[in-house]
Design an enzyme around this catalytic site. Sequence first.
Site, PDB file in Angstrom:
ATOM      1  N   GLY A 231       0.818  -1.216   0.000  1.00  0.00           N
ATOM      2  CA  GLY A 231       0.000   0.000   0.000  1.00  0.00           C
ATOM      3  C   GLY A 231       0.846   1.259   0.000  1.00  0.00           C
TER       4      GLY A 231
ATOM      5  N   GLY B  59      -0.254   4.271   0.188  1.00  0.00           N
ATOM      6  CA  GLY B  59      -1.083   5.361   0.700  1.00  0.00           C
ATOM      7  C   GLY B  59      -0.339   6.117   1.788  1.00  0.00           C
ATOM      8  N   PHE B  60      -1.087   6.790   2.639  1.00  0.00           N
ATOM      9  CA  PHE B  60      -0.468   7.614   3.680  1.00  0.00           C
ATOM     10  C   PHE B  60       0.367   6.787   4.647  1.00  0.00           C
ATOM     11  CE2 PHE B  60      -3.960  10.253   2.224  1.00  0.00           C
ATOM     12  CZ  PHE B  60      -3.351  11.487   2.156  1.00  0.00           C
ATOM     13  N   GLY B  61      -0.181   5.637   5.089  1.00  0.00           N
ATOM     14  CA  GLY B  61       0.525   4.812   6.068  1.00  0.00           C
ATOM     15  C   GLY B  61       1.765   4.172   5.466  1.00  0.00           C
TER      16      GLY B  61
ATOM     17  N   VAL C 179      -1.910  -7.325  -4.541  1.00  0.00           N
ATOM     18  CA  VAL C 179      -1.501  -8.450  -3.698  1.00  0.00           C
ATOM     19  C   VAL C 179      -2.724  -9.318  -3.436  1.00  0.00           C
ATOM     20  CG1 VAL C 179      -0.613  -9.133  -1.449  1.00  0.00           C
ATOM     21  CG2 VAL C 179       0.394  -7.188  -2.636  1.00  0.00           C
TER      22      VAL C 179
ATOM     23  N   GLU D 153     -18.231  17.625   2.082  1.00  0.00           N
ATOM     24  CA  GLU D 153     -17.320  18.362   1.179  1.00  0.00           C
ATOM     25  C   GLU D 153     -17.811  18.264  -0.262  1.00  0.00           C
ATOM     26  OE1 GLU D 153     -13.339  16.995   2.157  1.00  0.00           O
ATOM     27  OE2 GLU D 153     -13.256  18.398   3.832  1.00  0.00           O
TER      28      GLU D 153
ATOM     29  N   ASP E 296      -6.118   2.845   7.801  1.00  0.00           N
ATOM     30  CA  ASP E 296      -7.552   2.528   7.836  1.00  0.00           C
ATOM     31  C   ASP E 296      -7.845   1.076   8.179  1.00  0.00           C
ATOM     32  OD1 ASP E 296      -8.144   5.099   7.145  1.00  0.00           O
ATOM     33  OD2 ASP E 296      -9.131   4.628   5.241  1.00  0.00           O
TER      34      ASP E 296
ATOM     35  N   ALA F 279      -6.076  10.467   7.530  1.00  0.00           N
ATOM     36  CA  ALA F 279      -4.735  10.470   6.937  1.00  0.00           C
ATOM     37  C   ALA F 279      -3.663  10.632   8.016  1.00  0.00           C
ATOM     38  CB  ALA F 279      -4.638  11.598   5.912  1.00  0.00           C
ATOM     39  N   GLN F 280      -3.908  11.538   8.953  1.00  0.00           N
ATOM     40  CA  GLN F 280      -2.916  11.822   9.995  1.00  0.00           C
ATOM     41  C   GLN F 280      -2.637  10.578  10.851  1.00  0.00           C
ATOM     42  OE1 GLN F 280      -0.081  13.454  11.442  1.00  0.00           O
ATOM     43  NE2 GLN F 280      -1.108  14.717   9.917  1.00  0.00           N
TER      44      GLN F 280
END
Length: 430
Positions: free
Chosen positions: A11, A13-15, A80, A171, A300, A317-318
Amino acid sequence: MSAKKHVIVIGAGFGGLNCVRALADRNDILVTLMDEQNHHLFLPLLYQVAIAGLEAPQVAEPARGILRHVPNARFSLGKVRKVDLDARIVTSEERRLRYDYLVVATGSDTADYGTPGVSEHAYGLKRLTEAMAIRDQILSACEEASRTRDPERRKALLTTIIVGGGSTGVELAGALAELRNHALPKDFPEIEADEFRVLMVESSPHPLASMDERLSLYTERTLVEDFGVEIVSDTRVTEVTPEGVHTDKRGFIPGYTVIWAAGVRGNVISGLPEPGRGGRLPTNAFLQLDGHPEVFVVGDVNGAEKNGDGEKFPQLAQLAIQQGKTAARNIEADVDGEPLTPFSYFDKGVLVTIGRARGVANVGGVKITGFPAWFAWLAIHLVQLVGFRNRVLVFISWLYSYITYDFAVRIMYRRRRFPGDSSAITSSPE
Ligand SMILES: Cc1cc2nc3c(=O)[nH]c(=O)nc-3n(C[C@H](O)[C@H](O)[C@H](O)COP(=O)(O)OP(=O)(O)OC[C@H]3O[C@@H](n4cnc5c(N)ncnc54)[C@H](O)[C@@H]3O)c2cc1C
């Protein structure tokens, strides 16, 4: 010197990305970053692609480009499919790779909670292709409505239903209302501005129900009174069809465009343990999988309890960024034979925009509404966006939209068709 340890991170992504970056200065560790997409996607700005505010590449950055600055890491493209925890092997579409440490950072996908018709007839908002499809759908619906005389069909074409009043739904609703109020009337003189309806269906009494009540009520007022969004609250969607949604309390609501923003579910790969609620994998405080201290789970998909009372960490995200860094620190500690650090979340707060110049924020218990919250949201997202070029381009796009009230990217990639598409040729332009 002993052989290098091989860390696989699934992944980008952010992590995952923050984990890889945090391991960058270890020349005794080799990292393979695997992702089914060739880019890191900045999800918080994805809705702006859907409403024609930003171009798709402005919210994404090639994974290989990011890894240019990480000498001990390599990228491997492919979904994967399986993890063999005992043999320590990851199998993707094209490769089988053995690991010493594994970091699962696969994020989450749209959750339909078993509601019929969601996967077939509603749009999710998790991928670039989905955001571009929403844009195509809205622009195609306007084109079709511009030459449709049947009032019922015209109404259904011009109604966008957003299911879910969480931050993504809010949003999106605010931004769509902006598009309707400013850009579409200029492009489509055949359509009155108030014919284009933005409707939000939410199961709670108010949008942003998980936030402080004052912020939630401010959001509702702003959406309804300032932006003309219609909110159908206390109502659940029970089925999505090509013509609209069935609900538990308000019957059938016609609308050819349905966007599902009602929740997410962790992406769990075959071979990993059975996930808990919301598709999240329980871990200990060090983010390790039960019985497999060499496997870390972040972002997540992590289902660790916040305080041992059943409450999970927020899917933000944080949070993913901080967990990615903690996983990296713990891998380093394990390689060095040092004690591991338990994960501790530093809550930087929550910010949500509600269209132009409006927003809500809860930062360290301080509640902010209106322009300051909106401005803080813009500044923080601009800084966090990956890639200098993207930051510059997004800043220019926002400035352009703010000054001109226009949405620059009203380009359709693929025309969408609707129930009862008109094929009749008319001779009059009226
Ligand atoms: C529309 C939207 C708006 C949001 N806005 C905000 C916001 O304003 N602020 C905020 O804090 N949070 C926001 N979030 C939430 C935030 O984006 C997530 O919490 C965050 O992205 C989680 O990071 P992650 O690393 O766990 O997963 P992700 O960032 O989702 O990354 C997961 C990665 O794993 C890859 N992947 C998944 N399965 C596989 C597989 N089997 N094989 C290979 N690769 C795989 C995916 O391609 C993806 O690149 C938003 C989310 C959405 C959808």
